[in-house]
Design a protein around this motif. Sequence first.
Motif, PDB file in Angstrom:
ATOM      1  N   GLU A  20       0.884  -1.172   0.000  1.00  0.00           N
ATOM      2  CA  GLU A  20       0.000   0.000   0.000  1.00  0.00           C
ATOM      3  C   GLU A  20       0.909   1.205   0.000  1.00  0.00           C
ATOM      4  O   GLU A  20       1.863   1.259   0.793  1.00  0.00           O
ATOM      5  CB  GLU A  20      -0.908   0.013   1.232  1.00  0.00           C
ATOM      6  CG  GLU A  20      -1.853   1.207   1.206  1.00  0.00           C
ATOM      7  CD  GLU A  20      -2.885   1.172   2.330  1.00  0.00           C
ATOM      8  OE1 GLU A  20      -3.999   0.694   2.105  1.00  0.00           O
ATOM      9  OE2 GLU A  20      -2.532   1.628   3.429  1.00  0.00           O
ATOM     10  N   SER A  24       0.403   9.832  -6.449  1.00  0.00           N
ATOM     11  CA  SER A  24      -0.103  11.147  -6.864  1.00  0.00           C
ATOM     12  C   SER A  24      -1.614  11.118  -7.073  1.00  0.00           C
ATOM     13  O   SER A  24      -2.227  12.156  -7.290  1.00  0.00           O
ATOM     14  CB  SER A  24       0.603  11.579  -8.152  1.00  0.00           C
ATOM     15  OG  SER A  24       0.453  10.551  -9.119  1.00  0.00           O
ATOM     16  N   GLN A  25      -2.215   9.926  -7.020  1.00  0.00           N
ATOM     17  CA  GLN A  25      -3.680   9.813  -7.135  1.00  0.00           C
ATOM     18  C   GLN A  25      -4.269   9.123  -5.911  1.00  0.00           C
ATOM     19  O   GLN A  25      -5.226   8.361  -6.013  1.00  0.00           O
ATOM     20  CB  GLN A  25      -4.051   9.061  -8.422  1.00  0.00           C
ATOM     21  CG  GLN A  25      -3.635   9.827  -9.683  1.00  0.00           C
ATOM     22  CD  GLN A  25      -4.056   9.151 -10.978  1.00  0.00           C
ATOM     23  OE1 GLN A  25      -4.834   8.201 -10.972  1.00  0.00           O
ATOM     24  NE2 GLN A  25      -3.531   9.630 -12.077  1.00  0.00           N
ATOM     25  N   GLY A  26      -3.676   9.343  -4.761  1.00  0.00           N
ATOM     26  CA  GLY A  26      -4.200   8.769  -3.520  1.00  0.00           C
ATOM     27  C   GLY A  26      -3.496   7.483  -3.141  1.00  0.00           C
ATOM     28  O   GLY A  26      -2.576   7.034  -3.823  1.00  0.00           O
ATOM     29  N   LYS A  27      -3.952   6.900  -2.035  1.00  0.00           N
ATOM     30  CA  LYS A  27      -3.332   5.672  -1.537  1.00  0.00           C
ATOM     31  C   LYS A  27      -3.790   4.491  -2.385  1.00  0.00           C
ATOM     32  O   LYS A  27      -4.995   4.297  -2.580  1.00  0.00           O
ATOM     33  CB  LYS A  27      -3.755   5.447  -0.078  1.00  0.00           C
ATOM     34  CG  LYS A  27      -2.577   5.419   0.843  1.00  0.00           C
ATOM     35  CD  LYS A  27      -2.944   5.261   2.273  1.00  0.00           C
ATOM     36  CE  LYS A  27      -1.835   5.955   3.075  1.00  0.00           C
ATOM     37  NZ  LYS A  27      -2.135   6.077   4.460  1.00  0.00           N
ATOM     38  N   LEU A  28      -2.850   3.739  -2.886  1.00  0.00           N
ATOM     39  CA  LEU A  28      -3.192   2.586  -3.725  1.00  0.00           C
ATOM     40  C   LEU A  28      -2.490   1.343  -3.221  1.00  0.00           C
ATOM     41  O   LEU A  28      -1.393   1.426  -2.646  1.00  0.00           O
ATOM     42  CB  LEU A  28      -2.770   2.836  -5.178  1.00  0.00           C
ATOM     43  CG  LEU A  28      -3.516   3.913  -5.960  1.00  0.00           C
ATOM     44  CD1 LEU A  28      -2.884   4.091  -7.334  1.00  0.00           C
ATOM     45  CD2 LEU A  28      -4.984   3.558  -6.104  1.00  0.00           C
ATOM     46  N   ARG A  29      -3.133   0.204  -3.454  1.00  0.00           N
ATOM     47  CA  ARG A  29      -2.503  -1.091  -3.198  1.00  0.00           C
ATOM     48  C   ARG A  29      -2.262  -1.761  -4.543  1.00  0.00           C
ATOM     49  O   ARG A  29      -3.040  -1.545  -5.482  1.00  0.00           O
ATOM     50  CB  ARG A  29      -3.434  -1.985  -2.375  1.00  0.00           C
ATOM     51  CG  ARG A  29      -3.689  -1.440  -1.001  1.00  0.00           C
ATOM     52  CD  ARG A  29      -4.686  -2.305  -0.256  1.00  0.00           C
ATOM     53  NE  ARG A  29      -4.994  -1.691   1.030  1.00  0.00           N
ATOM     54  CZ  ARG A  29      -5.998  -2.058   1.819  1.00  0.00           C
ATOM     55  NH1 ARG A  29      -6.793  -3.056   1.442  1.00  0.00           N
ATOM     56  NH2 ARG A  29      -6.219  -1.463   2.961  1.00  0.00           N
ATOM     57  N   ASP A  32      -5.242  -3.442  -5.897  1.00  0.00           N
ATOM     58  CA  ASP A  32      -6.290  -2.637  -6.535  1.00  0.00           C
ATOM     59  C   ASP A  32      -6.301  -2.840  -8.054  1.00  0.00           C
ATOM     60  O   ASP A  32      -7.302  -2.537  -8.710  1.00  0.00           O
ATOM     61  CB  ASP A  32      -6.087  -1.140  -6.241  1.00  0.00           C
ATOM     62  CG  ASP A  32      -6.376  -0.789  -4.790  1.00  0.00           C
ATOM     63  OD1 ASP A  32      -7.112  -1.548  -4.134  1.00  0.00           O
ATOM     64  OD2 ASP A  32      -5.854   0.235  -4.315  1.00  0.00           O
ATOM     65  N   PHE A  33      -5.178  -3.301  -8.591  1.00  0.00           N
ATOM     66  CA  PHE A  33      -5.065  -3.439 -10.047  1.00  0.00           C
ATOM     67  C   PHE A  33      -5.499  -4.812 -10.552  1.00  0.00           C
ATOM     68  O   PHE A  33      -5.448  -5.060 -11.748  1.00  0.00           O
ATOM     69  CB  PHE A  33      -3.615  -3.154 -10.488  1.00  0.00           C
ATOM     70  CG  PHE A  33      -3.222  -1.717 -10.300  1.00  0.00           C
ATOM     71  CD1 PHE A  33      -3.407  -0.786 -11.312  1.00  0.00           C
ATOM     72  CD2 PHE A  33      -2.689  -1.272  -9.091  1.00  0.00           C
ATOM     73  CE1 PHE A  33      -3.066   0.543 -11.139  1.00  0.00           C
ATOM     74  CE2 PHE A  33      -2.348   0.057  -8.906  1.00  0.00           C
ATOM     75  CZ  PHE A  33      -2.532   0.964  -9.929  1.00  0.00           C
ATOM     76  N   LYS A  34      -5.858  -5.702  -9.630  1.00  0.00           N
ATOM     77  CA  LYS A  34      -6.265  -7.051 -10.046  1.00  0.00           C
ATOM     78  C   LYS A  34      -7.397  -6.972 -11.063  1.00  0.00           C
ATOM     79  O   LYS A  34      -8.315  -6.172 -10.925  1.00  0.00           O
ATOM     80  CB  LYS A  34      -6.698  -7.883  -8.836  1.00  0.00           C
ATOM     81  CG  LYS A  34      -6.068  -9.246  -8.876  1.00  0.00           C
ATOM     82  CD  LYS A  34      -6.029  -9.930  -7.558  1.00  0.00           C
ATOM     83  CE  LYS A  34      -5.060 -11.110  -7.725  1.00  0.00           C
ATOM     84  NZ  LYS A  34      -4.907 -11.865  -6.516  1.00  0.00           N
ATOM     85  N   GLU A  71      -2.868  -1.024 -17.135  1.00  0.00           N
ATOM     86  CA  GLU A  71      -2.699   0.257 -16.450  1.00  0.00           C
ATOM     87  C   GLU A  71      -1.203   0.557 -16.297  1.00  0.00           C
ATOM     88  O   GLU A  71      -0.369  -0.342 -16.403  1.00  0.00           O
ATOM     89  CB  GLU A  71      -3.350   0.207 -15.062  1.00  0.00           C
ATOM     90  CG  GLU A  71      -4.841  -0.099 -15.073  1.00  0.00           C
ATOM     91  CD  GLU A  71      -5.685   1.035 -15.643  1.00  0.00           C
ATOM     92  OE1 GLU A  71      -5.176   2.154 -15.807  1.00  0.00           O
ATOM     93  OE2 GLU A  71      -6.873   0.781 -15.932  1.00  0.00           O
ATOM     94  N   PRO A 101      -1.043   7.181 -12.053  1.00  0.00           N
ATOM     95  CA  PRO A 101      -0.513   7.531 -10.723  1.00  0.00           C
ATOM     96  C   PRO A 101       0.989   7.244 -10.601  1.00  0.00           C
ATOM     97  O   PRO A 101       1.524   6.405 -11.326  1.00  0.00           O
ATOM     98  CB  PRO A 101      -1.314   6.620  -9.787  1.00  0.00           C
ATOM     99  CG  PRO A 101      -1.815   5.496 -10.632  1.00  0.00           C
ATOM    100  CD  PRO A 101      -1.882   5.981 -12.040  1.00  0.00           C
TER     101      PRO A 101
END
Lengths: 217, 71
Positions: A20, A24-29, A32-34, A71, A101
């Motif tokens: 995690e 630049s576009q918030g918190k991502l894990r 999340d891209f699965k 992505e 991001p």
Amino acid sequence: MESEEEFKMPLLGDEAPDFEAQTSQGKLRLSDFKGSWLVMFSHPGDFTPVCTTEFMAFAELAGEFKKRNCELLGLSVDSAPSHIAWVRNIEEKTGVKIPFPIIADGNKEVAKKYGMIHPGQSATETIRATFIIDADGILRLILYYPLTTGRNMQEILRCIDALQTADKHHVATPANWKKGEKVIVPFPLDQESAEARLKEGYECIDWYLCKKELKKE
Amino acid sequence: MPCILPDGSITETAKKVLAVAMTEKSVEEIAKGSSLPLFRVRSSIRELIDAEFIAEKNGKYLTTEKGKEKI
């Protein structure tokens, strides 16, 4: 021993290590891209010349990546405000909008997990690492470039095409292959199949190297 | 960019998610209905759940009364 663990690199076929991170576009894990393919790539630093050309090149091909259900996710050790300022500067100076991001990996947590720090190149900056991760989160391809050499985005797209084609059609792709060209039929593993192979209507140099056209999609 | 700003207002991305989830939807359905990438939907939903603007039930998401006030 500790430093060996610190720089342990994931291997092809491994599940890509989750994380995690602030972007630049918030918190991502990563998870999340699965469901989408992902090109995760590191760069040495914001507001640097080679990286700027790379970001512009990725942005210009963002639509091509999207077409492949892929992505983009950048990373460097710079802060999120630095990423935001750089992205805004690129748009202001060149008109190119960076749509993806960028991870702000100040503590190098992600960089260490993925072996993006190569002390022989730089102890503080991430090298130009590229990871192609498939829709199931499996690491499928790794490219490492040194600080001085900008990447070829067409090659990254070509690799995605090759991987997706191999998955879909159970084939391999030859040197310099491009989408639409003939693919390699997996070679036979027993003598009977090897003898039959030459009669199966493929374009063969010999039993172990046969190509075929794929049906147009 | 986080979905919920320090002043309590929400971003356009968050509004899109909440608007699509007015009836129960899966992540994939929200992504399709909002034209947002899956990763943006998943990260937004996490924040919106924390703020109680959206609720999860059996893998589907529904905008709460509190969330509706934000649209």
